[in-house]
Design an enzyme around this catalytic site. Structure first.
Site, PDB file in Angstrom:
ATOM      1  CB  CYS A 169     -33.801  83.319   6.072  1.00  0.00           C
ATOM      2  SG  CYS A 169     -34.098  82.124   6.200  1.00  0.00           S
ATOM      3  CB  CYS A 187     -31.002  81.204   8.690  1.00  0.00           C
ATOM      4  SG  CYS A 187     -31.184  81.740   6.956  1.00  0.00           S
ATOM      5  CB  CYS A 228     -51.950  74.363 -10.011  1.00  0.00           C
ATOM      6  SG  CYS A 228     -51.185  75.685 -11.543  1.00  0.00           S
ATOM      7  CB  CYS A 244     -53.452  74.438 -14.095  1.00  0.00           C
ATOM      8  SG  CYS A 244     -51.602  73.191 -12.924  1.00  0.00           S
TER       9      CYS A 244
END
Length: 540
Positions: A47, A50, A382, A385
């Site tokens: 990560c 992280c 989107c 969408c």
């Protein structure tokens, strides 16, 4: 080779010297039980966030070690069951443990000073009892501390101050003393509250009647820098303050400092009415677009009415100076200034199955108190969408014969200012007739039938359109067959895309959970770099 060996040795020494406790399933519970207060980080080695937190977390651990506040970490790729037990869904997740049953989420910033400040507050009682020997140290224990000076028998003031402290303990340090001599030395009378701070004038005094709401308002106002800085760590605080926020956009620290000094008299004049803050236009310039400023044209100035989300951009063709900005702010404060509203043109005709809403006709359509209005907030780019569009058109056709009671609408939320809080696209809300101040957000399946059922169950008029849809003249058999064929192709394409996404996600998770070799580790490091570089860093 010598360099590699030396580096490896150095890294090993650093790892050994870590003040962060590395916990496993068989050590976690006993560690939590043995310590009254623990901050635990649930992380994954791959990560990126992280990795960015790691040095800050180490620094905080070293400082907090002196205060007997341990910091721990749990590798969720090795301790999946433990992380699942505590509801970890993303990385890093930080939780505060006061024993195995009292658990809360860490809500501070991911920087060493913020972690130190937050956990120090957590380690103290809501209100620390102070005397002559501890007062001076307490005054400088954090950037902002509050000390109440009241008589020992003043129970009312004591209870009110404790109530405020319990509400705001995550944000500020609270102390109290009943020593009258200390109050006299401070130049105040009992009961009073002094807010000590490491910026601006150094302190502010509250000497009004001890009422919880008044003290909280004083605290939030006095604790806000005269001209602070907007960023990921401070944005939510400014939004929660409930005051308009004046932004000063500039690209360099030097320019921001110069403008802050120049506009300081205006900020002083309107303290408690408007918050002022600089903002890094290089890192967060895209936020200017949200305020209806032209992105890239810096420096710039704008005021946001945070409660109503209204925008008041200053003319970017004009220079930023005390005189002109002063007049601009005065006009805003007087209520004479009209907000800037970004809007597409109102459609000349509404011939389609779905009513097109723009900012300029929003109130007229959505807040029509006689109708149940279902509105989709979408973005042109989107994918979800786009997939919803034909089904949403079908929904509009289903309710055409009920247009006197129900409106199916949509708005491009990227081109129109809307008063609604939109967290993602598409967002669908129902505004029932007669209850426009109680919109209901839709979270069910994205089919016309599902949406129709939602309107029937939650709308004021309880219109049932499902049964009538099949016989509706607008949906002829020929048209249905043509659309069905088209939808078939779309569904197959979507299915293929979704399948590819699922496989990619599965493959990614497999790599994260199972691959342990150095070569795969390097591959993951590359992925992290790409991911981090691909993030939009201008979002607040």
């Amino acid at each position: 080779m010598r360099y590699s060996i030396a580096s490896a040795i150095a890294m090993a020494v650093l790892a050994t010297a870590s003040d962060v406790h590395d916990l496993k399933k068989d050590t976690f519970e006993s560690f939590i039980a043995d310590n009254n207060l623990v901050l635990a980080e649930f992380f994954a080695p791959w990560c990126g966030h992280c990795k960015a937190l790691a040095p800050e977390y180490e620094e905080a651990a070293t400082t907090l070690k002196e205060k007997n506040i341990p910091l721990a970490k749990i590798d969720c790729t090795e301790e999946a069951d433990l992380c699942s037990k505590y509801g970890v869904e993303g990385y890093p997740t930080l939780k505060v443990f006061r024993g195995p049953d009292a658990i809360s989420s860490y809500s501070g910033a991911r920087k060493a000073p913020a972690i130190i400040s937050y956990m120090t507050k957590q380690s103290l009682p809501a209100v620390s009892v102070l005397d002559k020997s501890t007062l001076d140290d307490f005054k400088t224990a954090d950037k902002v501390v509050l000390v109440a000076y009241f008589a020992a028998d003043d129970k009312a003031s004591n209870e009110t101050f404790n109530s405020v402290a319990n509400t705001l303990r995550d944000d500020y340090l609270f102390g109290a003393t009943s020593d009258e001599a200390l109050a006299k030395a401070e130049g105040i009378k009992q009961p009073s509250i002094v807010l000590y701070k490491s910026f601006d004038e150094g302190k502010n005094t509250f000497s009004e009647k001890f009422e919880k709401e008044a003290i909280e308002k004083f605290t939030k106002t006095a604790a806000t820098p005269l001209i602070g800085e907007v960023g990921p760590e401070t944005y939510s605080g400014y939004m929660a303050a409930g005051l308009p926020l004046a932004y000063i956009f500039a690209e360099t620290p030097e320019e921001r400092e110069t403008l802050a000094k120049e506009l300081k008299p205006i900020a002083e004049k309107h303290k408690g009415k408007i918050n002022f803050a600089t903002i890094d236009a290089k890192s967060f310039g895209q936020h200017g677009g949200n305020l209806n400023l032209e992105v890239g044209k810096w420096p710039a100035f704008a005021i946001q009415e945070t409660v109503k989300n209204q925008k008041f951009p200053y003319d970017q063709t004009k220079k930023i100076n005390v005189k002109d900005i002063g007049s601009f702010v005065e006009e805003f404060v007087s209520g004479k200034m009209e907000p800037s509203i970004k809007s597409e043109a109102v459609p000349e005709k509404q011939d389609g199955p779905v009513t097109i809403v723009v900012a300029k006709n929003y109130d007229e359509v959505v807040l029509d108190d006689d109708k149940d209005v279902l509105i989709e907030f979408y973005a042109p780019w989107c994918g979800h969408c786009k997939a919803l569009a034909p089904k949403y058109d079908d929904l509009g056709s289903m309710f055409k014969s009920f247009s006197s009671k129900v409106t199916i609408a949509k708005v491009d939320a990227t081109l129109n200012d809307v008063p609604d809080e939109i967290q993602g696209f598409p967002t669908i809300k129902l505004y029932p007739a007669g209850k426009k101040d109680e919109p209901i957000t839709y979270s069910g399946g994205r089919t016309a039938e599902d949406l129709a059922e939602f309107i029937k169950e939650n709308g004021t008029h309880k219109v049932a359109a499902n049964g009538d849809a099949k016989a509706a003249p607008a949906a002829s058999e020929v048209k249905d067959k043509a659309e069905s064929a088209t939808e078939g192709v779309k569904d197959k394409a979507e299915s293929a895309t979704d399948g590819a996404k699922d496989k990619a996600a599965t493959a990614t998770e497999g790599v994260k959970d199972k691959v342990k070799s150095a070569v795969s580790g390097a591959a993951e490091a590359v992925k992290t770099v790409v991911s981090d570089e691909g993030e939009v860093h201008d979002e607040l």
